[in-house]
Enzyme design. Structure first.
Site, PDB file in Angstrom:
ATOM      1  N   THR A   1      -3.173 -12.568   7.504  1.00 51.40           N
ATOM      2  CA  THR A   1      -3.738 -12.240   6.219  1.00 51.40           C
ATOM      3  C   THR A   1      -2.541 -12.091   4.938  1.00 51.40           C
ATOM      4  O   THR A   1      -2.876 -11.868   3.986  1.00 51.40           O
ATOM      5  CB  THR A   1      -4.556 -11.060   6.053  1.00 51.40           C
ATOM      6  OG1 THR A   1      -3.754  -9.714   6.471  1.00 51.40           O
ATOM      7  CG2 THR A   1      -5.619 -11.525   6.918  1.00 51.40           C
TER       8      THR A   1
ATOM      9  N   HIS B   1       2.311  -5.074   8.494  1.00 47.29           N
ATOM     10  CA  HIS B   1       2.626  -3.789   7.904  1.00 47.29           C
ATOM     11  C   HIS B   1       2.375  -2.809   8.840  1.00 47.29           C
ATOM     12  O   HIS B   1       1.950  -2.863   9.949  1.00 47.29           O
ATOM     13  CB  HIS B   1       1.704  -3.701   6.672  1.00 47.29           C
ATOM     14  CG  HIS B   1       0.196  -3.871   6.835  1.00 47.29           C
ATOM     15  ND1 HIS B   1      -0.517  -2.879   7.416  1.00 47.29           N
ATOM     16  CD2 HIS B   1      -0.705  -4.628   6.258  1.00 47.29           C
ATOM     17  CE1 HIS B   1      -1.901  -3.167   7.510  1.00 47.29           C
ATOM     18  NE2 HIS B   1      -1.748  -4.353   6.636  1.00 47.29           N
TER      19      HIS B   1
ATOM     20  N   HIS C   1      -0.387  -2.570  11.246  1.00 51.89           N
ATOM     21  CA  HIS C   1      -0.447  -3.175  12.613  1.00 51.89           C
ATOM     22  C   HIS C   1       0.452  -2.686  13.554  1.00 51.89           C
ATOM     23  O   HIS C   1       0.314  -3.099  14.735  1.00 51.89           O
ATOM     24  CB  HIS C   1       0.140  -4.549  12.254  1.00 51.89           C
ATOM     25  CG  HIS C   1      -0.868  -5.551  11.453  1.00 51.89           C
ATOM     26  ND1 HIS C   1      -0.256  -5.715  10.017  1.00 51.89           N
ATOM     27  CD2 HIS C   1      -1.953  -5.908  11.604  1.00 51.89           C
ATOM     28  CE1 HIS C   1      -1.380  -6.308   9.315  1.00 51.89           C
ATOM     29  NE2 HIS C   1      -2.229  -6.647  10.226  1.00 51.89           N
TER      30      HIS C   1
ATOM     31  N   LYS D   1     -13.832  -4.318   5.176  1.00 53.25           N
ATOM     32  CA  LYS D   1     -13.797  -4.864   3.798  1.00 53.25           C
ATOM     33  C   LYS D   1     -15.273  -4.627   3.084  1.00 53.25           C
ATOM     34  O   LYS D   1     -16.116  -4.811   3.764  1.00 53.25           O
ATOM     35  CB  LYS D   1     -13.370  -6.357   3.888  1.00 53.25           C
ATOM     36  CG  LYS D   1     -12.068  -6.482   4.595  1.00 53.25           C
ATOM     37  CD  LYS D   1     -11.081  -5.939   3.664  1.00 53.25           C
ATOM     38  CE  LYS D   1      -9.752  -6.354   4.256  1.00 53.25           C
ATOM     39  NZ  LYS D   1      -8.485  -5.542   3.519  1.00 53.25           N
TER      40      LYS D   1
ATOM     41  N   ARG E   1     -13.106 -11.853   1.624  1.00 56.39           N
ATOM     42  CA  ARG E   1     -11.523 -12.129   1.676  1.00 56.39           C
ATOM     43  C   ARG E   1     -11.245 -13.477   0.853  1.00 56.39           C
ATOM     44  O   ARG E   1     -12.420 -14.446   0.718  1.00 56.39           O
ATOM     45  CB  ARG E   1     -11.040 -12.359   2.971  1.00 56.39           C
ATOM     46  CG  ARG E   1     -10.985 -10.962   3.861  1.00 56.39           C
ATOM     47  CD  ARG E   1     -10.345 -11.221   4.924  1.00 56.39           C
ATOM     48  NE  ARG E   1     -10.291 -10.006   5.991  1.00 56.39           N
ATOM     49  CZ  ARG E   1      -9.312  -9.372   6.155  1.00 56.39           C
ATOM     50  NH1 ARG E   1      -8.344  -9.402   5.403  1.00 56.39           N
ATOM     51  NH2 ARG E   1      -9.241  -8.296   6.988  1.00 56.39           N
TER      52      ARG E   1
ATOM     53  N   GLN F   1     -14.152 -14.409  17.269  1.00 57.81           N
ATOM     54  CA  GLN F   1     -13.219 -13.713  18.026  1.00 57.81           C
ATOM     55  C   GLN F   1     -13.700 -13.306  19.500  1.00 57.81           C
ATOM     56  O   GLN F   1     -12.696 -13.361  20.274  1.00 57.81           O
ATOM     57  CB  GLN F   1     -13.340 -12.136  17.252  1.00 57.81           C
ATOM     58  CG  GLN F   1     -12.266 -11.152  18.008  1.00 57.81           C
ATOM     59  CD  GLN F   1     -12.089  -9.881  17.175  1.00 57.81           C
ATOM     60  OE1 GLN F   1     -12.359 -10.022  16.110  1.00 57.81           O
ATOM     61  NE2 GLN F   1     -12.055  -8.875  17.933  1.00 57.81           N
TER      62      GLN F   1
ATOM     63  N   ASP G   1     -12.427  -0.238  14.290  1.00 54.33           N
ATOM     64  CA  ASP G   1     -13.263  -0.902  13.370  1.00 54.33           C
ATOM     65  C   ASP G   1     -13.472  -2.481  13.992  1.00 54.33           C
ATOM     66  O   ASP G   1     -14.294  -2.950  13.686  1.00 54.33           O
ATOM     67  CB  ASP G   1     -12.537  -1.070  12.058  1.00 54.33           C
ATOM     68  CG  ASP G   1     -11.312  -1.714  12.290  1.00 54.33           C
ATOM     69  OD1 ASP G   1     -10.534  -1.775  13.082  1.00 54.33           O
ATOM     70  OD2 ASP G   1     -10.800  -2.513  11.047  1.00 54.33           O
TER      71      ASP G   1
ATOM     72  N   LYS H   1      -4.581   7.073   1.811  1.00 52.98           N
ATOM     73  CA  LYS H   1      -4.719   6.091   3.198  1.00 52.98           C
ATOM     74  C   LYS H   1      -3.228   6.032   3.833  1.00 52.98           C
ATOM     75  O   LYS H   1      -2.218   5.923   3.199  1.00 52.98           O
ATOM     76  CB  LYS H   1      -4.862   4.728   2.318  1.00 52.98           C
ATOM     77  CG  LYS H   1      -5.074   3.667   3.449  1.00 52.98           C
ATOM     78  CD  LYS H   1      -5.813   2.313   2.649  1.00 52.98           C
ATOM     79  CE  LYS H   1      -6.120   1.406   3.693  1.00 52.98           C
ATOM     80  NZ  LYS H   1      -6.770   0.059   3.138  1.00 52.98           N
TER      81      LYS H   1
ATOM     82  N   LYS I   1       0.294   3.343   2.744  1.00 52.85           N
ATOM     83  CA  LYS I   1       0.302   3.092   1.503  1.00 52.85           C
ATOM     84  C   LYS I   1       1.143   3.906   0.751  1.00 52.85           C
ATOM     85  O   LYS I   1       1.220   5.333   0.976  1.00 52.85           O
ATOM     86  CB  LYS I   1      -0.978   3.207   0.570  1.00 52.85           C
ATOM     87  CG  LYS I   1      -2.024   2.141   1.309  1.00 52.85           C
ATOM     88  CD  LYS I   1      -1.905   0.656   0.715  1.00 52.85           C
ATOM     89  CE  LYS I   1      -2.751  -0.176   1.054  1.00 52.85           C
ATOM     90  NZ  LYS I   1      -2.675  -1.593   0.471  1.00 52.85           N
ATOM     91  N   THR I   2       2.129   3.523   0.017  1.00 48.89           N
ATOM     92  CA  THR I   2       2.777   4.436  -0.882  1.00 48.89           C
ATOM     93  C   THR I   2       2.433   3.761  -2.484  1.00 48.89           C
ATOM     94  O   THR I   2       1.875   2.972  -2.821  1.00 48.89           O
ATOM     95  CB  THR I   2       4.512   4.240  -0.685  1.00 48.89           C
ATOM     96  OG1 THR I   2       4.779   2.718  -1.119  1.00 48.89           O
ATOM     97  CG2 THR I   2       4.842   4.147   0.475  1.00 48.89           C
TER      98      THR I   2
END
Length: 420
Positions: free
Chosen positions: A39, A44, A47, A81, A85, A172, A193, A231, A234-235
């Site tokens: 994606t 990141h 993962h 989500k 997407r 999947q 999830d 979260k 995230k920064t």
């Protein structure tokens, strides 16, 4: 220690399809997989947990399959989500798939003698799947009621979900079936999830293998959370990427070393390969000597070296130490570029420019008067040294490899002058 006992001690087991049967099966080598949809052009740190799970299983003697979703990446997973997407082109997804393959090879051994990892791409079978085959041979095994009840779908029904994303769980599930058929893959792992998609896969294998003794398993890890409610991953600058071109090793290191005290022990269990005994010792230090922040340094060191290697980790530590002690003058130009890549900067070609004017140009102050007051009050540091002379020019200031001047105003506000 049994691999499942180690995972449970680390808090890494959230759900399993049949824990007792899985315990027995893992007493001998088995093949398992985890999927990664392209994606973006990089993985990141969200993962990182499932990636390291594959690594843990491989180190325990099992055979991991890293499945890149070149096919499912063209569809889009609705899990987690709130809206559809954006669909990317085949060319973009293929390019991103190749980059993700390279990143996964950093963590898994694809050349081992006993249990080499396997790299697969589901476009190899989904790309050639025709609609009749999809509906007749695969789709008939899915109950609409069961599909609608899955969390990933149910949570989207009120906001709207297309047939494209609704069908994701079928694709999947078919991935699990194909990997089981081709490689003897017996378990799928993923985030919590993904539980609905994983159980759909185990059901599909059971339905399409009537009369065969095929027992397969599913295991999920908990979604990583932060105690302060923000979260994970995230920064202020956005996501924390594994690609050093998107998140520098120094910024990566800083993310981990700034972990909340309430989270540091959990992250040591999740993201490092330290033993539980070593982690318990660090946990004791967090409770008794929190000001030393030793657990935070160990966490940052271990994860940064794991993702970026020892040299990048050492560089990140050097930059951090320089900022802490004020020893900025000891940094190289490359280290300055990495450590100050996101601070306000300005190019200065005229080295006869006064430091006062340079402060205004780089945005450290709003006026020459404020610049003079800051210098005279001792609030301005150049390459770690306090400056109090308002008559200084840029030419008179020390420069790092004749390229950079690092300015600090106050305790934490940094600025970078680039010498033209």
């Amino acid at each position: 220690m049994h691999i499942l006992d180690d995972l449970k001690a680390r808090g890494l087991v959230y759900q399993t399809t049949d824990e007792e049967a899985l315990y027995k099966r893992l007493e001998s080598p088995m093949t398992l997989y985890c999927g990664f949809d392209p994606t973006a052009d990089s993985l990141h740190i969200g993962h990182l947990l499932p990636t390291l799970m594959l690594r843990r299983f491989q180190l325990a003697g099992h055979r991991p399959i890293a499945l890149v979703g070149g096919g499912t990446g063209l569809i889009g997973d609705p899990s987690g989500k709130t809206s559809e997407r954006t669909l990317n082109s085949t060319e973009v997804v293929q390019e991103w798939s190749d980059r993700i393959k390279d990143q996964l090879s950093q963590f898994l051994d694809f050349e081992g003698v006993d249990n080499p990892a396997i790299m697969a791409n589901n476009y190899d079978w989904l790309g050639s799947l025709n609609v009749i085959e999809f509906l007749r041979d695969i789709g008939k095994n899915f109950s609409l009621g069961t599909m609608l009840a899955k969390d990933s779908v149910e949570s989207r029904m009120s906001r709207g979900i297309s047939f494209t994303e609704f069908s994701y769980q079928i694709l999947q599930s078919y991935d699990f079936f194909k990997l089981n058929e081709v490689y003897g893959c017996e378990m799928q792992i993923g985030g919590s999830d993904q539980w609905g998609n994983i159980t759909s896969g185990t059901d599909l294998i059971r339905r399409m293998s009537v009369g065969e003794d095929r027992q397969v398993h599913g295991l999920t890890v908990p979604l990583v959370t932060k105690s302060d409610g923000t979260k994970f991953g995230k920064t202020e600058g956005g996501a924390v990427w594994l690609d050093p071109a998107k998140t520098s090793p120094y910024k990566f290191y800083q993310f981990w070393i700034n972990t909340d005290d309430r989270d540091v022990v959990k992250y040591l269990k999740f993201f490092t390969f330290l033993s539980i005994e070593e982690i318990n010792e660090l946990a004791h230090e967090v409770e008794t000597q929190p000001e030393k922040r030793n657990a935070h340094r160990v966490l940052a060191k271990e994860v940064t070296e794991l993702v970026h290697g020892p040299e990048a980790r050492e560089r990140a530590e050097k930059i951090s130490q320089a900022l802490f002690t004020g020893g900025i003058a000891n940094l190289t130009a490359a280290e300055v570029e990495e450590g100050f890549s996101d601070v306000p900067s300005a190019d200065v070609e005229d080295q006869e420019m006064l430091l006062v004017d340079a402060l205004v140009k780089v945005g450290a102050v709003t006026s020459k008067r404020q610049a003079r007051e800051s210098i005279e009050s001792g609030a301005v540091y150049v390459n770690g040294d306090r400056q109090s002379d308002t008559a200084l020019t840029v030419a008179q200031l020390d420069k790092i490899e004749n390229r950079f001047i690092v300015i600090r105003r106050g305790k934490k506000n940094y600025y970078l002058i680039k010498i033209g």
